[in-house]
Design a protein around this motif. Sequence first.
Motif, PDB file in Angstrom:
ATOM      1  N   PRO A   1      -4.391  -2.005  -7.383  1.00 30.54           N
ATOM      2  CA  PRO A   1      -3.599  -1.722  -5.951  1.00 30.54           C
ATOM      3  C   PRO A   1      -4.750  -1.505  -4.806  1.00 30.54           C
ATOM      4  O   PRO A   1      -5.990  -2.376  -4.274  1.00 30.54           O
ATOM      5  N   VAL A   2      -3.845  -2.014  -3.283  1.00 36.72           N
ATOM      6  CA  VAL A   2      -4.742  -2.050  -2.285  1.00 36.72           C
ATOM      7  C   VAL A   2      -5.559  -1.175  -2.073  1.00 36.72           C
ATOM      8  O   VAL A   2      -7.225  -1.491  -1.629  1.00 36.72           O
ATOM      9  N   GLU A   3      -5.341   0.582  -2.398  1.00 31.46           N
ATOM     10  CA  GLU A   3      -6.500   1.389  -2.210  1.00 31.46           C
ATOM     11  C   GLU A   3      -7.617   1.162  -3.233  1.00 31.46           C
ATOM     12  O   GLU A   3      -6.897   1.691  -4.226  1.00 31.46           O
ATOM     13  N   ALA A   4      -8.464   0.940  -3.198  1.00 28.61           N
ATOM     14  CA  ALA A   4      -9.232   1.041  -4.421  1.00 28.61           C
ATOM     15  C   ALA A   4      -9.740   2.565  -4.919  1.00 28.61           C
ATOM     16  O   ALA A   4      -9.344   3.408  -4.046  1.00 28.61           O
TER      17      ALA A   4
ATOM     18  N   LYS B   1     -11.410  -6.996  -6.847  1.00 30.75           N
ATOM     19  CA  LYS B   1     -10.721  -6.224  -7.071  1.00 30.75           C
ATOM     20  C   LYS B   1     -10.774  -5.200  -7.790  1.00 30.75           C
ATOM     21  O   LYS B   1     -10.792  -4.441  -7.638  1.00 30.75           O
TER      22      LYS B   1
ATOM     23  N   LEU C   1      -7.394   4.000  -6.833  1.00 32.02           N
ATOM     24  CA  LEU C   1      -5.333   4.805  -6.641  1.00 32.02           C
ATOM     25  C   LEU C   1      -5.332   5.700  -7.844  1.00 32.02           C
ATOM     26  O   LEU C   1      -4.245   6.400  -7.919  1.00 32.02           O
ATOM     27  N   TYR C   2      -5.470   4.855  -8.319  1.00 31.65           N
ATOM     28  CA  TYR C   2      -4.701   5.568 -10.121  1.00 31.65           C
ATOM     29  C   TYR C   2      -5.304   5.936 -10.723  1.00 31.65           C
ATOM     30  O   TYR C   2      -5.455   5.903 -11.948  1.00 31.65           O
TER      31      TYR C   2
ATOM     32  N   GLN D   1     -13.202  -2.981  -8.069  1.00 33.74           N
ATOM     33  CA  GLN D   1     -13.776  -1.083  -7.650  1.00 33.74           C
ATOM     34  C   GLN D   1     -12.453  -0.374  -7.588  1.00 33.74           C
ATOM     35  O   GLN D   1     -12.124   0.803  -7.399  1.00 33.74           O
ATOM     36  N   ASN D   2     -11.814  -0.379  -8.764  1.00 35.38           N
ATOM     37  CA  ASN D   2     -11.266   0.321  -9.441  1.00 35.38           C
ATOM     38  C   ASN D   2     -11.755   0.990 -11.050  1.00 35.38           C
ATOM     39  O   ASN D   2     -11.145   0.223 -12.243  1.00 35.38           O
TER      40      ASN D   2
ATOM     41  N   ALA E   1       0.805  -1.125   0.382  1.00 31.27           N
ATOM     42  CA  ALA E   1      -0.370  -0.034  -0.259  1.00 31.27           C
ATOM     43  C   ALA E   1       0.841   1.793   0.014  1.00 31.27           C
ATOM     44  O   ALA E   1       0.657   2.268  -0.610  1.00 31.27           O
TER      45      ALA E   1
ATOM     46  N   GLU F   1       2.631   1.475  -3.383  1.00 35.36           N
ATOM     47  CA  GLU F   1       2.162   2.305  -4.610  1.00 35.36           C
ATOM     48  C   GLU F   1       1.878   3.344  -4.617  1.00 35.36           C
ATOM     49  O   GLU F   1       2.043   3.829  -5.696  1.00 35.36           O
ATOM     50  N   ALA F   2       1.683   4.503  -3.022  1.00 38.51           N
ATOM     51  CA  ALA F   2       1.833   4.960  -3.721  1.00 38.51           C
ATOM     52  C   ALA F   2       3.249   6.066  -3.860  1.00 38.51           C
ATOM     53  O   ALA F   2       3.305   7.295  -4.888  1.00 38.51           O
TER      54      ALA F   2
END
Length: 295
Positions: free
Chosen positions: A217-220, A250, A222-223, A253-254, A187, A190-191
């Motif tokens: 990504p872990v944080e939905a 997963k 993020l990209y 969610q993106n 997480a 990825e930032a």
Amino acid sequence: MTFDEMKARVADGQGFVAALDQSGGSTPKALRGYGVEEDAWNGDDEMFALIHQMRSRIVESDCFGNGKVIGAILFEKTMDGESGGKPVPTRLAERGIVPFLKVDKGLEDEANGVQLMKPMPDLEALCARAKAKGVFGTKMRSVIKSNNAEGIKAIVQQQFVEAKRILAAGLMPMLEPEYDITADDRAAGEAVLLVAIQEGLDTLADGQQVMLKLSIPVEAGLYAQLASDPRVLRVVALSGGFSTDEACEKLSQNPGMIASFSRGLLQDLRHHQDDAEFDKTLGAAIDKIQAASIT
């Protein structure tokens, strides 16, 4: 399809990109997953012939050409082979599927938490050959193992350096700085990766575009900003070892990311399946992955 037609297909297509690019090192594993053990072949030529039979069976399946698969990434030997009596890139384009070529030559040993790509001295020649065969773009993979800022910056810089060589050759580069999904610090890393990619995009000339292939990504979400960046033609997601169900859940969610799955597409296919069962199994995977890609 012309280059511009393929570009529009990738940019706007309501589907996903199939990854059919297992290389020499990963081919035995792919064949075992298909139900073909290593005693079934003798030497690389027979091994590659078997994996080509599998790929051709996929390409020729009715469900593969139903519009839900908008692109396919090929291994070099697959690009040079035939399916349905025609060169594979030609056959894919006939079916509305944009051909890409894996161009990296494997990974260096891990250093600073990453595995950089090995040198590609013949990249321009390979790109010229691919373009002559009707290939639209390329894909090149390197791997991030841990949140090491120096390593992440180096891996992204290398991806953009090689991307500019590919752009100069007239093809669309797909950059794949994969983040190992088993990494405990993914997480946070990825930032760091996101910032490094944004800095890389700033080095592109006016009007240039790239594609990105990233771990989900872990944080939905993020990209999401990358997916909406005009310098990015499309952001695609690798399944990275997740099962089809996990990867699709997963990915859904993106928004803005579409799939580019290998294992997630092929995991339930077996060589002993008759054509009806094979097509039904492949079609179910395609439907599931496409639905997750357009959520």
